[in-house]
Design a protein around this motif. Structure first.
Motif, PDB file in Angstrom:
ATOM      1  N   THR A  50      -3.803  23.660   1.149  1.00 51.25           N
ATOM      2  CA  THR A  50      -3.975  22.278   1.597  1.00 51.25           C
ATOM      3  C   THR A  50      -4.711  22.250   2.927  1.00 51.25           C
ATOM      4  O   THR A  50      -5.653  21.460   3.107  1.00 51.25           O
ATOM      5  CB  THR A  50      -2.610  21.570   1.720  1.00 51.25           C
ATOM      6  N   ASP A  62      -8.386  23.197   2.382  1.00 53.48           N
ATOM      7  CA  ASP A  62      -9.109  22.101   1.733  1.00 53.48           C
ATOM      8  C   ASP A  62      -9.390  20.972   2.716  1.00 53.48           C
ATOM      9  O   ASP A  62     -10.496  20.415   2.736  1.00 53.48           O
ATOM     10  CB  ASP A  62      -8.326  21.565   0.537  1.00 53.48           C
ATOM     11  N   GLU A  63      -8.402  20.632   3.520  1.00 52.04           N
ATOM     12  CA  GLU A  63      -8.594  19.558   4.503  1.00 52.04           C
ATOM     13  C   GLU A  63      -9.618  19.953   5.562  1.00 52.04           C
ATOM     14  O   GLU A  63     -10.427  19.132   5.983  1.00 52.04           O
ATOM     15  CB  GLU A  63      -7.269  19.165   5.155  1.00 52.04           C
ATOM     16  N   ALA A  70       1.412  20.032   5.940  1.00 49.56           N
ATOM     17  CA  ALA A  70       1.243  21.377   5.387  1.00 49.56           C
ATOM     18  C   ALA A  70       1.656  22.433   6.406  1.00 49.56           C
ATOM     19  O   ALA A  70       2.330  23.415   6.058  1.00 49.56           O
ATOM     20  CB  ALA A  70      -0.199  21.588   4.949  1.00 49.56           C
ATOM     21  N   LYS A  73      -1.948  15.068   6.532  1.00 47.65           N
ATOM     22  CA  LYS A  73      -1.819  16.105   5.502  1.00 47.65           C
ATOM     23  C   LYS A  73      -1.753  17.487   6.150  1.00 47.65           C
ATOM     24  O   LYS A  73      -0.983  18.344   5.707  1.00 47.65           O
ATOM     25  CB  LYS A  73      -2.990  16.054   4.522  1.00 47.65           C
TER      26      LYS A  73
END
Length: 158
Positions: free
Chosen positions: A53, A56-57, A70, A66
């Motif tokens: 996560t 990806d962010e 995470a 997010k």
């Protein structure tokens, strides 16, 4: 074994281990090696998902909420991992595990690596909250390097 059953066993193992760790005494109904292994494997998957996560962010919109969530998941999960390697839960238990015997024969080094992982994950939580993308990237890499260092010493290649 179904995913639901595996997660249920993992949760039961964590609760049992938490009870043992919290009291400082060994309960008469200690979790089985298979329960402990399933719990730690589920936790490592959770940690991997949190790192994914974050990655990806950081490659995309860098949603601060997010990333903080995470990073918190990672930090909370890594804190319990060290308790999930009791004697009798390694390869000699007969349960399939990627954990190498070195965890139990070189426990001081393993514990030190786990403490480094906790420290790096805590830094990641703090930095993720800042929203400074370049600082988060740097700490993400430092955290990942700590994880990788432990894997090289204490985890069998898949």
């Amino acid at each position: 074994m179904t995913r639901t059953r595996t997660l249920a066993l993992a949760a039961a193992g964590v609760l049992g281990l938490a009870a043992v760790a919290g009291t400082g005494t060994l309960a008469s109904a200690a979790p089985s090696a298979s329960t402990v292994v399933a719990t730690r494997q589920a936790n490592y998957k959770k940690m991997g998902a949190a790192m994914k996560t974050l990655k990806d962010e950081l490659q995309g919109s860098a949603d601060k909420d997010k990333m903080v969530a995470a990073a918190r998941t990672l930090a909370a999960t890594v804190r319990v991992q060290n308790k999930l390697f009791p004697d009798g839960s390694g390869p000699s238990s007969g349960v399939k595990t990627d954990a190498l015997p070195a965890i139990w024969t070189n426990r001081d080094a393993f514990n030190a690596d786990m403490q480094k992982a906790i420290a790096e994950a805590d830094k990641l939580v703090a930095i993720a909250g800042s929203g400074d993308k370049s600082a988060i990237i740097a700490q993400f890499k430092a955290t990942g390097a700590t994880c990788g260092g432990c894997h090289r010493q204490f985890r069998a290649d898949d």
